[in-house]
Design a protein around this motif. Structure first.
Motif, PDB file in Angstrom:
ATOM      1  N   UNK A  37       0.812  -1.221   0.000  1.00 11.72           N
ATOM      2  CA  UNK A  37       0.000   0.000   0.000  1.00 11.72           C
ATOM      3  C   UNK A  37       0.845   1.271   0.000  1.00 11.72           C
ATOM      4  N   UNK A  38       2.144   1.150   0.379  1.00  8.05           N
ATOM      5  CA  UNK A  38       2.960   2.360   0.529  1.00  8.05           C
ATOM      6  C   UNK A  38       3.120   3.151  -0.757  1.00  8.05           C
ATOM      7  N   UNK A  39       3.419   2.435  -1.847  1.00  4.39           N
ATOM      8  CA  UNK A  39       3.635   3.104  -3.130  1.00  4.39           C
ATOM      9  C   UNK A  39       2.390   3.846  -3.568  1.00  4.39           C
ATOM     10  N   UNK A  40       1.269   3.130  -3.504  1.00  4.46           N
ATOM     11  CA  UNK A  40      -0.005   3.718  -3.913  1.00  4.46           C
ATOM     12  C   UNK A  40      -0.372   4.913  -3.030  1.00  4.46           C
ATOM     13  N   UNK A  41      -0.101   4.764  -1.742  1.00  3.69           N
ATOM     14  CA  UNK A  41      -0.417   5.837  -0.795  1.00  3.69           C
ATOM     15  C   UNK A  41       0.390   7.100  -1.098  1.00  3.69           C
ATOM     16  N   UNK A  42       1.665   6.908  -1.424  1.00  9.12           N
ATOM     17  CA  UNK A  42       2.519   8.073  -1.692  1.00  9.12           C
ATOM     18  C   UNK A  42       2.091   8.758  -2.995  1.00  9.12           C
ATOM     19  N   UNK A  43       1.794   7.952  -4.033  1.00 18.40           N
ATOM     20  CA  UNK A  43       1.357   8.545  -5.304  1.00 18.40           C
ATOM     21  C   UNK A  43       0.030   9.284  -5.098  1.00 18.40           C
ATOM     22  N   UNK A  44      -0.849   8.693  -4.298  1.00 21.09           N
ATOM     23  CA  UNK A  44      -2.148   9.324  -4.009  1.00 21.09           C
ATOM     24  C   UNK A  44      -1.932  10.657  -3.288  1.00 21.09           C
ATOM     25  N   UNK A  45      -0.972  10.656  -2.374  1.00 17.98           N
ATOM     26  CA  UNK A  45      -0.673  11.905  -1.658  1.00 17.98           C
ATOM     27  C   UNK A  45      -0.232  12.990  -2.648  1.00 17.98           C
ATOM     28  N   UNK A  46       0.733  12.635  -3.521  1.00 17.11           N
ATOM     29  CA  UNK A  46       1.249  13.632  -4.471  1.00 17.11           C
ATOM     30  C   UNK A  46       0.123  14.163  -5.372  1.00 17.11           C
ATOM     31  N   UNK A  47      -0.771  13.249  -5.814  1.00 20.83           N
ATOM     32  CA  UNK A  47      -1.901  13.685  -6.663  1.00 20.83           C
ATOM     33  C   UNK A  47      -2.741  14.700  -5.902  1.00 20.83           C
ATOM     34  N   UNK A  48      -3.081  14.355  -4.674  1.00 21.17           N
ATOM     35  CA  UNK A  48      -3.949  15.211  -3.860  1.00 21.17           C
ATOM     36  C   UNK A  48      -3.256  16.529  -3.528  1.00 21.17           C
ATOM     37  N   UNK A  49      -2.016  16.424  -3.094  1.00 22.36           N
ATOM     38  CA  UNK A  49      -1.306  17.615  -2.619  1.00 22.36           C
ATOM     39  C   UNK A  49      -1.051  18.602  -3.759  1.00 22.36           C
ATOM     40  N   UNK A  50      -0.609  18.077  -4.916  1.00 20.00           N
ATOM     41  CA  UNK A  50      -0.233  19.009  -5.986  1.00 20.00           C
ATOM     42  C   UNK A  50      -1.449  19.762  -6.520  1.00 20.00           C
ATOM     43  N   UNK A  51      -2.653  19.197  -6.325  1.00 20.01           N
ATOM     44  CA  UNK A  51      -3.856  19.889  -6.818  1.00 20.01           C
ATOM     45  C   UNK A  51      -4.580  20.637  -5.697  1.00 20.01           C
ATOM     46  N   UNK A  52      -4.049  20.591  -4.494  1.00 18.35           N
ATOM     47  CA  UNK A  52      -4.784  21.140  -3.349  1.00 18.35           C
ATOM     48  C   UNK A  52      -4.626  22.656  -3.233  1.00 18.35           C
TER      49      UNK A  52
END
Ligand code: 5MY
Ligand code: ADP
Length: 293
Positions: A37-52
């Motif tokens: 889950x770590x890889x997916x979690x980190x990519x999800x974070x970057x997606x969310x953060x960069x658009x936040x």
């Protein structure tokens, strides 16, 4: 052509057939998605953060720019794997000194498995995570005496207690030999790197101010990366004198969780403690200059 990063100081390293990050010559850092889950979690974070849009621009600049994910040939020879494509935050430096400091008085968080909790708490107690709210994970410094890089072994760094962490933060900004037996760190670059309006301390204080109110994310097991250019130090005083371009960046978001309206007190407390260490080094440096040392 992707290659193993020259200046990586912690984490999984792409050597001996292992899976690790790679860099290109265009200033991009390719971090493989770990297959749990770590890889997916980190990519999800970057997606969310960069658009936040709720994260101010002056805070966005403390994070590597995210360029999505890409399938590239993995370093362990296992074929094409998805990688996060990030800004390589050291690509613009020719002789960078770098330090990775993991922030927080715990690296575990609610709802992790018993096994993961045990692994984390063991490391947290053995290092300065519990006692200081941060631990040095790895660093390399440019040894001005030898004109080459000096990097302590991982097991030595993870063995640092309070004094070891303080010494490492002093060595990081010193011009004399980092080798213990030779001399005590002179902190010759402390005021340029840690101090000043654009130095590390000013950046940490700006980050801290955001952490005092932000409740969007909890940055578990995340690191502050500090970097500065040594070429500017070598030319000090000459016509070509430049600024050290000291930078703070946050990295490693594999364990970021939603903040759910609650302050990230684990990160905030750790960053306050880290700031105090930097301030103390700067104050000692200033008082020594005043006393003519
Ligand atoms: O593998 P290890 O024991 O070196 O632990 C890694 C840590 O190294 P450390 O020994 O604390 O410097 C490593 O820490 P650093 O990035 O080196 O600070 C990470 O915590 C890594 O976990 P993740 O990729 O963030 O989930 C950790 O990896 P996992 O063990 O969670 O795979
Ligand atoms: N965007 C980046 N640019 C340059 N170097 C990076 C970047 N992200 C990470 N690094 C380097 O890689 C190391 C490990 O990164 P990290 O994200 O913590 O990996 P891991 O999940 O394997 O622990 C950092 O200490 C730093 O040296």
């Amino acid at each position: 052509m992707l290659k193993v990063p020259e200046h990586q100081v912690a984490g999984h390293i792409a050597i001996d057939g292992k899976l690790g990050p790679l860099v290109d010559d265009q200033g991009r850092f390719f971090k493989p998605l770990q297959d749990d889950a770590r890889g997916e979690n980190e990519a999800k974070f970057y997606e969310s953060f960069s658009a936040n849009k709720n994260v101010p621009d002056h805070i966005h600049r403390y994070f590597p720019v995210y360029h999505g994910t890409q399938l590239v040939e993995a370093s362990d020879g296992s074929g094409k794997l998805p990688h996060m494509v990030l800004e390589d935050v050291v690509s613009e430096y020719s002789n960078p000194s770098i330090m990775d400091v993991k922030i927080g008085s715990r690296t575990w968080y609610p709802d992790v498995s018993e096994e993961y909790f045990k692994k984390c708490i063991k490391k947290d107690r053995e290092t300065t995570t519990v006692s200081l709210g941060f631990r040095v994970s790895g660093f390399k410094i440019f040894d001005h005496q030898e004109s080459s890089f000096w990097r302590p072994e991982k097991k030595v760094v993870l063995g640092y207690k309070v004094d070891g962490a303080r010494l490492a933060l002093k060595k990081f900004v010193s011009s004399n030999s980092p080798v213990e037996s030779k001399s005590m760190p002179n902190c010759a670059f402390a005021s340029e790197v840690y101090g000043g309006p654009n130095g590390i301390l000013a950046q940490l204080l700006e980050l801290k101010a955001w952490f005092e109110t932000q409740t969007i994310y909890h940055f578990n097991s995340c690191s502050i990366l500090m970097v500065y250019e040594n070429d500017s130090m070598l030319m000090k005083g000459g016509d070509d004198a430049q600024m050290p371009r000291a930078q703070v960046k946050l990295v490693d978001f594999a364990h970021v969780l939603d903040g759910n309206g609650v302050i990230d007190h684990n990160f905030l407390g750790g960053v306050c403690s880290f700031i105090k260490f930097i301030q103390d080094i700067l104050e000692t440096d200033t008082s020594q200059l005043e006393n003519g040392h």
